[in-house]
Each structure stands twice: as C-alpha cells, then as structure tokens.
Design an enzyme around this catalytic site. Structure first.
Site, mmCIF file in Angstrom:
data_model
loop_
_atom_site.group_PDB
_atom_site.id
_atom_site.type_symbol
_atom_site.label_atom_id
_atom_site.label_comp_id
_atom_site.label_asym_id
_atom_site.label_seq_id
_atom_site.Cartn_x
_atom_site.Cartn_y
_atom_site.Cartn_z
ATOM 1 N N LYS A 146 -4.233 16.235 25.011
ATOM 2 C CA LYS A 146 -3.203 15.581 24.201
ATOM 3 C C LYS A 146 -3.401 15.982 22.745
ATOM 4 O O LYS A 146 -4.525 15.913 22.229
ATOM 5 C CB LYS A 146 -3.336 14.050 24.319
ATOM 6 C CG LYS A 146 -2.961 13.518 25.692
ATOM 7 C CD LYS A 146 -1.485 13.220 25.783
ATOM 8 C CE LYS A 146 -1.147 12.590 27.130
ATOM 9 N NZ LYS A 146 0.307 12.534 27.366
ATOM 10 N N ASP A 174 -0.155 18.767 25.101
ATOM 11 C CA ASP A 174 0.969 17.831 25.142
ATOM 12 C C ASP A 174 1.046 17.090 23.817
ATOM 13 O O ASP A 174 0.137 16.341 23.481
ATOM 14 C CB ASP A 174 0.779 16.840 26.294
ATOM 15 C CG ASP A 174 1.996 15.938 26.466
ATOM 16 O OD1 ASP A 174 2.977 16.104 25.712
ATOM 17 O OD2 ASP A 174 1.966 15.076 27.359
ATOM 18 N N GLU A 203 3.665 20.877 25.644
ATOM 19 C CA GLU A 203 4.780 19.989 25.990
ATOM 20 C C GLU A 203 5.364 19.386 24.716
ATOM 21 O O GLU A 203 4.632 18.767 23.936
ATOM 22 C CB GLU A 203 4.291 18.829 26.872
ATOM 23 C CG GLU A 203 3.899 19.240 28.261
ATOM 24 C CD GLU A 203 3.298 18.075 29.046
ATOM 25 O OE1 GLU A 203 3.694 16.907 28.822
ATOM 26 O OE2 GLU A 203 2.418 18.345 29.877
ATOM 27 N N ASP A 226 9.317 17.787 28.817
ATOM 28 C CA ASP A 226 8.875 16.609 29.567
ATOM 29 C C ASP A 226 9.895 15.490 29.318
ATOM 30 O O ASP A 226 10.759 15.233 30.155
ATOM 31 C CB ASP A 226 7.457 16.224 29.111
ATOM 32 C CG ASP A 226 6.944 14.953 29.778
ATOM 33 O OD1 ASP A 226 7.654 14.385 30.617
ATOM 34 O OD2 ASP A 226 5.821 14.511 29.460
ATOM 35 N N LYS A 248 8.067 13.785 36.263
ATOM 36 C CA LYS A 248 7.357 12.541 36.570
ATOM 37 C C LYS A 248 8.247 11.751 37.526
ATOM 38 O O LYS A 248 9.176 11.056 37.104
ATOM 39 C CB LYS A 248 7.111 11.748 35.284
ATOM 40 C CG LYS A 248 6.175 12.480 34.337
ATOM 41 C CD LYS A 248 5.860 11.683 33.102
ATOM 42 C CE LYS A 248 4.663 12.270 32.393
ATOM 43 N NZ LYS A 248 4.938 12.575 30.970
HETATM 44 MG MG LIG Z 1 4.165 15.046 28.133
#
Ligand SMILES: [Mg+2]
Length: 336
Positions: A146, A174, A203, A226, A248
């Site tokens: 992240k 991300d 992302e 995303d 997701k």
């Molecule tokens: Mg993401």
C-alpha cells in the site's frame, strides 16, 4: 424439496483496522445456505462498511426475499444478474448477489472445488519484517504494498529497498487514489530506474482516472483500475498504460457479473485480479476457487484473513486461527 437458511456471524477484527476513517472491531456478515435433494451450497454476504453501497440489514432483506422465492421454486439467476434479464424486479445489492450466486453455484456444482489457496502477500507496514517474510524459500516473488500513506519520495525509497533486497521480487502497488499529481510525480522521480521495471502496476495512483492515465503517460509506469471498476457502467477496454483491473466480487455482484468483467478484461488485453474485501475464511476459500477457475495463473489478492481473530465454517489451509462452527452463528431465518 428446497430449504434456505440465513445466518449471521460476527468475527473479531484486530484493533487498528480502519476503513475510510471508521475503526472497526468486529467483521459482521451473513451466511446463506441453500439445500435441495441432499445437496447444499453456502455463500457469504458481507457488505464492507465504507466501501459497499448497502448496509448489512439491506443485504439481509434482499437476500431473504430471494431465498423465499427460490424455496418456492423460482429461478433467481436473472434477479442476481439484472443486466441479463429484462424482468429483473429490483437491483440486488452486490454482496447479496455474490453470496447467493456462490451458494447456488455450490449447490449446482458449477464452482470448481480445487484451488491453490495462494495470495499475493500484503505488506502491512514494517518493510524489514516483510522482506524477511518474503525471503523464505519457496515464497512467491510477487507482493503487494500500500502506498499513498506518507510522503511519495519516502515511499519510493521503501519500494527501492524492497526491490533491491529481493532481486526476483515483483510488486503490485496500491495508492487508493490518494496521491495528488505532484505527490505521484515525486514518487516516480525517486524510484530507481534500474528497479522500477519490477513494479507490475500501481492501482489508482491519483484522485481521478484522467490524472492516473496522465501519470502513466508521463512516467511509463503501468496502472490498474480498482475503484473505477465499480463506478458507472464500467466495462474493460484497452487504454494506454492500463495493465490490469481489480475485481472485488463482494463489492461487484454475482459470479456471472464477475465472469463477464473477466472475459471483457481478457478481450481488452488486461489482467483481471480477484481481490478480497475482508471476507471470512468461508468467502476467502470461495474467492480462491473462483480465481483458480476464471483467472488461472494470476495470483489473487486475498491476504486479509490475518486481520480477523477467527475463521468461519471452513478453514483456510495452514491458518492457525480458531474456527467458528455452525452452532456459533445466529439463525436469522429458516425458509421451508
Ligand atoms: Mg486498490
């Protein structure tokens, strides 16, 4: 004869799990169980606070309505996937559509049971500890980090050090749309050009898709969608600089909807990556089966089980967490 049961679960979440500014101590959700002629299928319905458009009680109401119709003999597939059926009564919340479609797919044995139960490991914070974890023999040379949480230059130094320490490592980054264009540029400038080729994609680096595309044009670093996948009427199309889409399912909808997105990504030359939304081990094992079936060769992002204090009904292979059994769930409704 058909029977349906809706159960409620609550699993402890580790302190410090903050979702869009909201600190959560419990992960709550539903299990739907469908039974017909000695066959059983289960699915998880767990809207993610701060990310899902529906609440748990809205998802429960929608699920219960469909369970009643299914038990009465109806085919509910067009309700779960309204874009395929003009007669769909009302839109079903994505989490309810996902959980019910998983339960139906298990019942009909259309969701293959084999899966490798692998995930791309997620770096939580301490990169030195993470490098040690990844250095273990046999580990996958792919990890997710992240970014967008601190200064862009500091983060690229961290990424440089991870890539330099592990010469086979590839990274998915991300940023969750958190960088300004200037912060994203700062990140890119401080990356070691000899190492940055092993960043598979970032992302959603910037606040808007247009800024993220401009970032990719300016830096040559590939990006992935995303949040964008769940906005408007998104359908994958080839775009310069875009390498992948993140799906997701709990936030997206039925298995059929996910399959169409994956097919669209393939046609557009994009990688589709299945990713979790802090599901229980029940949902995570199904996501692993789904990923193995529809995105073979692409390791999914499912490294969220360790945020929870227990597993639910089914074990994730190798996890030491205790297992909640059916008796520990709350019965919300039994429909016969
Ligand atoms: Mg993401």
């Amino acid at each position: 004869m058909r029977r349906g049961t809706l159960l409620g679960y609550s699993l402890p979440l580790h302190a410090g799990v903050v979702l869009r500014g909201q600190r959560l101590s419990q992960r709550t959700g539903l299990v739907v169980r469908l039974e017909q002629d000695h066959r059983t299928g289960e699915g998880e319905i767990a809207p993610l606070p701060g990310f899902s458009g529906e609440t748990l009680s809205q998802a429960a109401d929608a699920a219960l309505l469909l369970i009643r119709r299914w038990v009465a003999g109806a085919c509910i597939l067009t309700d779960l996937d309204p874009s395929d059926g003009a007669q769909a009564r009302q839109p079903i919340p994505p989490s309810a559509a996902f959980g019910l479609s998983c339960a139906l797919a298990e019942l009909e044995e259309s969701l293959p049971t084999q899966a490798p139960y692998l995930s791309v490991p997620l770096c939580g914070g301490d990169s030195a500890e993470f490098i040690r974890r990844l250095s273990a023999p046999g580990d996958n040379p792919l990890a997710k980090v992240k970014v967008g949480l601190m200064d862009g230059r500091e983060e690229s130094r961290r990424v440089n050090s991870m890539l330099a320490a592990l010469p086979r490592l590839h990274l998915r980054l991300d940023a969750n749309r958190s960088w300004t264009a200037a912060a994203a540029a700062g990140f890119a400038e401080s990356l070691d050009p000899a190492l940055s080729g092993r960043i598979d994609f970032i992302e959603e680096p910037c606040a808007t898709p247009a800024e993220s595309l401009a970032f990719s044009r300016g830096t040559g670093i590939a990006i992935a969608w995303d949040e964008t996948v769940r906005e408007g009427n998104f359908y994958p199309c080839p775009q310069p600089g875009v390498a992948a889409i993140i799906i997701k399912p709990m936030l997206t909808g039925s298995l059929e909807r996910c399959r169409r997105l994956i097919d669209g990504a393939r046609q557009a030359g994009l990688t589709a990556v299945i990713s979790s939304s802090i599901e229980s081990s029940l949902g995570l094992t199904q996501l692993s089966r789904l990923a193995h079936w529809l995105t073979p060769g692409v390791t999914p992002g499912l490294d969220t089980l360790s945020l929870l204090g227990a597993q639910l009904l089914r074990r994730w292979p190798g996890s030491p967490l205790p297992l909640q059994s059916p008796g520990e769930l709350q019965i919300i409704a039994r429909v016969t």
